[in-house]
Motif scaffolding. Structure first.
Motif, PDB file in Angstrom:
ATOM      1  N   LEU A  70      65.210   6.159   1.041  1.00 14.61           N
ATOM      2  CA  LEU A  70      64.498   5.995   2.308  1.00 14.61           C
ATOM      3  C   LEU A  70      63.945   7.316   2.820  1.00 14.61           C
ATOM      4  O   LEU A  70      62.792   7.383   3.279  1.00 14.61           O
ATOM      5  N   THR A  71      64.743   8.369   2.752  1.00 20.90           N
ATOM      6  CA  THR A  71      64.239   9.656   3.227  1.00 20.90           C
ATOM      7  C   THR A  71      63.088  10.148   2.353  1.00 20.90           C
ATOM      8  O   THR A  71      62.124  10.728   2.852  1.00 20.90           O
ATOM      9  N   GLY A  72      63.175   9.893   1.053  1.00 20.53           N
ATOM     10  CA  GLY A  72      62.071  10.265   0.175  1.00 20.53           C
ATOM     11  C   GLY A  72      60.808   9.481   0.481  1.00 20.53           C
ATOM     12  O   GLY A  72      59.697  10.027   0.460  1.00 20.53           O
ATOM     13  N   LEU A  77      55.351   9.354   2.770  1.00 21.33           N
ATOM     14  CA  LEU A  77      54.406   8.698   3.683  1.00 21.33           C
ATOM     15  C   LEU A  77      54.008   9.591   4.854  1.00 21.33           C
ATOM     16  O   LEU A  77      53.212   9.181   5.707  1.00 21.33           O
ATOM     17  N   GLY A  78      54.569  10.778   4.915  1.00 21.69           N
ATOM     18  CA  GLY A  78      54.241  11.687   6.012  1.00 21.69           C
ATOM     19  C   GLY A  78      54.832  11.251   7.339  1.00 21.69           C
ATOM     20  O   GLY A  78      54.252  11.521   8.398  1.00 21.69           O
ATOM     21  N   ALA A  83      58.171   9.149  15.403  1.00 23.72           N
ATOM     22  CA  ALA A  83      58.837   7.980  16.000  1.00 23.72           C
ATOM     23  C   ALA A  83      58.682   6.813  15.037  1.00 23.72           C
ATOM     24  O   ALA A  83      57.565   6.471  14.639  1.00 23.72           O
ATOM     25  N   ILE A  84      59.797   6.217  14.641  1.00 18.36           N
ATOM     26  CA  ILE A  84      59.775   5.144  13.636  1.00 18.36           C
ATOM     27  C   ILE A  84      60.481   3.920  14.202  1.00 18.36           C
ATOM     28  O   ILE A  84      61.583   4.013  14.747  1.00 18.36           O
ATOM     29  N   GLY A  99      65.375  14.680  13.238  1.00 15.40           N
ATOM     30  CA  GLY A  99      64.039  14.841  13.795  1.00 15.40           C
ATOM     31  C   GLY A  99      63.295  13.542  14.036  1.00 15.40           C
ATOM     32  O   GLY A  99      62.204  13.549  14.599  1.00 15.40           O
ATOM     33  N   THR A 100      63.869  12.413  13.609  1.00 14.73           N
ATOM     34  CA  THR A 100      63.180  11.135  13.756  1.00 14.73           C
ATOM     35  C   THR A 100      63.575  10.472  15.073  1.00 14.73           C
ATOM     36  O   THR A 100      64.757  10.441  15.437  1.00 14.73           O
TER      37      THR A 100
END
Length: 353
Positions: A70-72, A77-78, A83-84, A99-100
């Motif tokens: 997931l982190t990769g 995807l930049g 904010a996700i 940082g997310t």
């Protein structure tokens, strides 16, 4: 982009559709007593997949954990330090991505799913037709000695024969109090009482086929037909349903539809229209498919119909064992009103169906 456990990779590829990037990670089937290796993914690449582009993709993106995958993916995807939105916020919290900024996006997903595509409407029609057939076959198998739990299992068997699936513990939703008891209860699949002749059975059945849900049903008078006050309630239920279908147009709100239905009950002469239970929800990949809060954070309880939605209408006039009248019709919202997906009309089923 789809992240899957290694053992799901070939199945995901077989049903990839428009998904171009499928990434596997090392999961529970691989040993903990041996070191993780990059070629562990080879166990899950069958002939015909191993040497193709999908096999190369699997090797290129294979990681040793879901978190790493997931982190990769977010990095590629930049989306790092952005904010996700997560449809499952719990996953976002567990990942604790540095940082997310986490957002609950479940309602965004439901908003997107509320209006169906033509292919989705076809899947929901198929699911509804399967449910109708299974209910009719269940009724045909009834005898005066049939118990509620036996009838539930009979329904499940017919669903399986038709290619559908029912979740535990029961395909039937309503419970059925005896005698003059007018209470509203749900099924437990543990009722070994007999479904006696003349009992008003409220078929409200849930299941899935091709991942799309079915819902609904209506009253069946076991081995008989409505008698006494139930005759008038049956006619009232039909009149209210017809009135509602005409009113279920884009722009109508749930509260307006409830008021319209209650007024129709009054015109039909029921003893107390305020006792009628009238409600609506969405239907699709879930039994909701409607956002619970709007984008501005307000509760979406009194939501608005849109063309292309599928919205089951529910009508229940409470009563005793031989009086209660129930109808749940699955409705596709068209420009000029609601379109029923069941073929059997609104009157109670009688006799052997």
């Amino acid at each position: 982009m789809l992240i899957v456990a290694d053992y799901y990779f070939s199945s995901a590829v077989a049903r990839a559709g428009w998904i171009e990037d499928i990434r596997p990670y090392r999961a529970v089937m691989m040993p903990l007593d041996l070191p993780a290796k990059a070629d562990d993914i080879e166990w899950f690449l069958p002939d015909g997949l191993r040497d193709g582009e999908r096999g190369k993709q699997a090797r290129r993106t294979f990681t040793f954990s879901m978190r790493e995958s997931l982190t990769g993916a977010l990095r590629d995807l930049g989306l790092e330090d952005r904010a996700i939105g997560f449809d499952d916020p719990g996953l976002g919290f567990r990942l604790d991505l540095e940082g997310t900024r986490l957002r609950d996006a479940c309602d965004s997903l439901m908003y997107a799913r509320a209006v169906k595509t033509p292919s989705e409407l076809a899947k929901l029609q198929r699911a509804t037709s399967l449910n109708e057939t299974a209910i009719r076959r269940t009724i045909a198998d009834w005898t005066p000695e049939t118990t509620w739990s036996e009838m539930d299992r009979t329904y499940v068997r017919h669903v399986a024969d038709l290619g559908g699936f029912v979740r535990d513990p029961s395909g039937m939703v309503w419970g059925h109090p005896r005698g003059a008891d007018r209470s509203l209860v749900l099924a437990t699949a543990l009722d070994d009482g007999v479904v006696g002749e003349g009992t008003h059975v409220m078929f409200d059945c849930h299941g899935t086929i091709d991942l799309y849900c079915w819902d609904g049903g209506k009253t069946w008078v076991a081995g008989s037909e409505p008698e006494g006050p139930a005759k008038a309630l049956d006619a009232a239920t039909r009149n209210v349903a017809e009135t509602l279908l005409a009113a279920m147009k884009p722009g109508a709100r749930v509260s307006q539809l409830q008021a319209t239905a209650r007024a129709a009950y009054r015109r039909s002469g029921v003893p107390d229209a305020d006792e009628a239970v009238i409600f609506f929800h969405g239907l699709g990949l879930s039994h909701m498919d409607i956002e619970q809060e709007t984008a501005d954070g307000k509760p979406n309880t009194d939501w608005t119909l849109e063309e292309g939605m599928v919205v089951p209408l529910h009508l229940l006039y409470p009563g005793g064992q031989k009086e209660r009248l129930w109808l749940e019709e699955v409705v596709a919202i068209g420009a000029d009103g609601g379109l029923p997906m069941f073929s059997w009309g609104f009157e109670a089923l009688t006799g052997k169906g």
